[in-house]
Enzyme design. Structure first.
Site, PDB file in Angstrom:
ATOM      1  CD  GLN B 259     -25.566  23.890 -18.575  1.00  0.00           C
ATOM      2  OE1 GLN B 259     -24.468  24.197 -19.287  1.00  0.00           O
ATOM      3  NE2 GLN B 259     -26.487  22.820 -19.075  1.00  0.00           N
ATOM      4  CG  HIS B 262     -21.222  20.694 -19.548  1.00  0.00           C
ATOM      5  ND1 HIS B 262     -20.833  19.485 -20.417  1.00  0.00           N
ATOM      6  CD2 HIS B 262     -22.487  20.827 -19.518  1.00  0.00           C
ATOM      7  CE1 HIS B 262     -22.151  19.334 -21.065  1.00  0.00           C
ATOM      8  NE2 HIS B 262     -23.025  19.900 -20.589  1.00  0.00           N
ATOM      9  CD  GLU B 327     -24.881  27.457 -23.873  1.00  0.00           C
ATOM     10  OE1 GLU B 327     -24.273  27.452 -22.584  1.00  0.00           O
ATOM     11  OE2 GLU B 327     -24.503  26.326 -24.565  1.00  0.00           O
ATOM     12  CG  HIS B 328     -28.494  25.917 -21.590  1.00  0.00           C
ATOM     13  ND1 HIS B 328     -27.203  25.797 -21.413  1.00  0.00           N
ATOM     14  CD2 HIS B 328     -28.651  25.131 -22.693  1.00  0.00           C
ATOM     15  CE1 HIS B 328     -26.817  24.932 -22.317  1.00  0.00           C
ATOM     16  NE2 HIS B 328     -27.541  24.476 -23.058  1.00  0.00           N
ATOM     17  CG  ASP B 361     -27.640  19.367 -22.509  1.00  0.00           C
ATOM     18  OD1 ASP B 361     -27.624  20.488 -23.058  1.00  0.00           O
ATOM     19  OD2 ASP B 361     -27.379  19.344 -21.492  1.00  0.00           O
ATOM     20  CG  HIS B 420     -22.344  51.848 -60.522  1.00  0.00           C
ATOM     21  ND1 HIS B 420     -21.218  51.727 -60.718  1.00  0.00           N
ATOM     22  CD2 HIS B 420     -22.829  50.830 -59.886  1.00  0.00           C
ATOM     23  CE1 HIS B 420     -20.626  50.967 -59.953  1.00  0.00           C
ATOM     24  NE2 HIS B 420     -21.731  50.380 -59.260  1.00  0.00           N
TER      25      HIS B 420
END
Lengths: 435, 435
Positions: B259, B262, B327-328, B361, B420
């Site tokens: 990670q 990145h 996230e992961h 991934d 209505h």
């Protein structure tokens, strides 16, 4: 008078595009004020909410009176007639039954490499529901927002509803009770959205906020999006009725007016394959308009945005309907079921002349929070899905990693992400060493 | 050095909250420029896109060269090695198999009043996928975005990918081919988002836009939201590894680094119940960092945002993980399956030491577009659901209307929506007259 169009008009395409693109709503730009309100609530918490409520709603609160007590709720609910209560309970039961079928299944399987894959759905932990005050304080909206959240399994569901000058709508509290809402706060506006998103000393923060509101509420929801989840930002309501001549013009007129009476920027459209029938509906609308309490609103909507479109056949009707992507679509034609199957873009379809759209607003079962402004091309009405989220699951075995790991390593290399590749390689090397 | 925390530290709670709240990304405010770019593309169409591409990408195009021709695509694909092609095809097949299981069922049933209710799912007609150029031009992202769209049944799928100075990534075109993309345009930035949302003379508009991008792309997606659907605006990537002492510290170190490499604002966290193991992982990270090509990026991320948290037991680990909503999430513990079942908020879970996150991934099957910045509390990764929408269906019979119509009428009255109520009443009156 609404517009009359026919697909045989030489200028039809231009007029139809103008109708699609009509800007029906001018939202005031309140973003700057809203940013200040949110910052104030984040900085001062309860006291900011109390000060703003005093200023906007002319109501003096303390941290102890921000929230309705069980006794206050019970007292308000006691004001509701048995008939209204029974109608809310029937609506709630039908909405609950419909939405219960929406809960998706978890999944888990093992593939031919031995890898186990799947997913699991879990509810949002806490949700907040905005309910407008005053005229647009609709108990039906409480049911439509709160019930999907509770069906989804949301453990903590809070409502914020402003009570300007201290005036409460007992039906809103009753609907909240029936739907199983856990907390009700007598606050509104951007300050209520900020309190739900960031929390105060008295109001714990939530993870997701839904529900309609004015320009301040919409701007606040846009601003807190990301910190929490939000539902769509709804535009003015719309209906498209597709009807052949075998209908009572008065029924169709009332269906068109039931959208028009919501709001001067609402839009009611009729597509028919019989121009005479179209004129008969227009006459019926005029006749009914005389008698409506909300004739000023409904009349303005019908005059400014209403239209009756004559088509050669139902093929043309289907094609135009998909370009409109209506929020509500009513099909009052022979073989309406088959026609429904040919529609691609619509929020909700009401099939056959015995299904007035108003049934869907209250009691049919499906949600009445639906995509407006042509967004049915890419989005759906509110549902249980808005209150759950999916976690994907993967489990490799040594054998699965041996089968697919080398390809992952190769792709990591092609993207110059070396550590990605090494995290796979280190494990493959262990396998190759046989230890 | 990353931070070392322990739940037994007296200041643990404050430090943990600081870690959760760390602002990892400073997005430049480009909203004003983006507004101008969008207005320009709406006004001048192709020519605006061409001028902006010349300015930003140093590439001179004409309306005829905006789009890659089949021959150009074939020529680029011919540059891809057989091994890379095979890896992409295996990944595509696995992603397709996983996402095919996500297609939800339509439903239709008749209830005890005789009303027929249900819903139907339909695909978005046209979708656009943004693919970044340059370093972050990832073929894996093409597969992860395009395959769910095609599985959903999107008829027209367009890719925009900038090619600064005319440099193309053949693997991106190959991935697009494998995924079944229909159109590829060599444009990027806010101008590409505007072209997809509003259309130009050459590029027909789409209904939904997904895919990652820089600050200009993100701002443009926010601005066109409503006109078209968009996916989430992704923040920097994150991983949380929960590992006990029975792991190779080097494996865990590589997972954390995969990670960190990145992006300098990525975040890698380790939770362990063994402080000595935590220190061993930190040492392994340092050793691996020496050898990584991207050590400057990965080192900065690990130093500024990395953390190793020691807990007393796995109960504490689960509670902290749900507050992080990663996230992961990688679970490298004894009985990782059972642990996975106790997690409520996570984008994707990788179960067991043989499942490095990098598998997800590229090739595991689940999507790698996942909720960041704690948004797994309320949202899910990209899926087939992002490319379909639901139309709700209702059909009343006269008997069903007689059963539930009066309650709808009552609720309409309580909301002062007279038309209505009348739209229901007119039909009930017909029934009562028996005609």
């Amino acid at each position: 008078m609404p517009q009359f169009l026919s697909t045989t008009d030489p200028d039809f395409e231009a007029r139809f595009i103008a109708l699609l693109g009509a800007k029906r709503e001018d939202s005031p730009d309140v973003d700057h004020i809203v940013a200040e309100i949110i910052a104030d609530v984040r900085a001062r918490g309860d006291q900011a909410v109390i000060d703003l409520t005093s200023r906007f709603d002319r109501l003096d609160l303390t941290p102890d009176t921000l929230r309705f007590t069980p006794a206050e709720i019970a007292a308000e609910c006691a004001l509701v007639s048995d008939e209204d209560r029974a109608a809310l309970e029937l609506a709630a039961a039908r909405i609950r039954a419909y939405h219960s079928r929406q809960m998706p299944d978890d999944a888990s399987w093992t593939d031919d490499t031995g890898a186990t894959l799947g997913w699991r759905w879990t509810p949002v932990s806490a949700a907040g529901l905005y309910v407008p005050g005053g005229l647009a304080s609709y108990p039906s909206s409480v049911l439509m927002n709160a019930i999907p959240a509770k069906v989804a399994g949301v453990a903590r569901l809070a409502i914020v509803v402003p009570t300007p000058d201290g005036v409460t709508n007992p039906l809103v509290l009753m609907a909240a009770q029936i739907a199983g809402v856990d907390e009700i706060y007598r606050i509104g506006g951007a300050q209520a959205i900020a309190a739900l998103a960031y929390g105060t000393q008295t109001i714990p923060p939530v993870d997701k906020i839904t529900g309609p509101g004015n320009a301040f509420v919409a701007a606040a929801k846009r601003r807190v999006f990301g910190k929490v989840g939000i539902d769509m930002i709804a535009g003015p309501s719309e209906i498209l009725v597709i009807a052949d001549r075998d209908n009572d013009p008065d029924w169709i007129a009332l269906d068109l007016l039931s959208q028009a009476e919501h709001d001067e920027s609402a839009q009611s459209l009729l597509i028919t394959d019989d121009a005479d029938f179209g004129r008969a509906v227009a006459a019926a609308v005029d006749a009914r308009l005389q008698t409506l309490e909300r004739r000023a609103i409904a009349g303005a909507s019908w005059r400014d945005f209403g239209a009756i479109i004559t088509v050669a056949d139902m093929d043309e009707a289907v094609a135009l309907s998909d370009r409109i992507a209506p929020e509500h679509l009513e099909l009052c034609t022979a073989d309406a079921d088959a026609l429904a199957g040919r529609i691609t873009h619509a929020g909700a379809i009401f099939i056959g002349s015995w299904t007035p759209e108003a049934i869907g607003d209250y009691i049919g079962g499906p949600n009445h929070v639906l995509p407006t402004a042509r967004s049915a091309r890419f989005s759906s009405g509110l549902s249980v899905m808005d209150f759950i989220k999916r976690t994907t699951l993967s489990r490799m075995t040594p054998g699965a990693l041996a089968a697919i790991g080398p390809s992952a390593e190769r792709l990591a290399k092609s993207e110059s992400l070396q550590a990605h590749g090494l995290s796979v390689r280190a494990r493959l090397d262990r396998l190759n060493r046989g230890s």
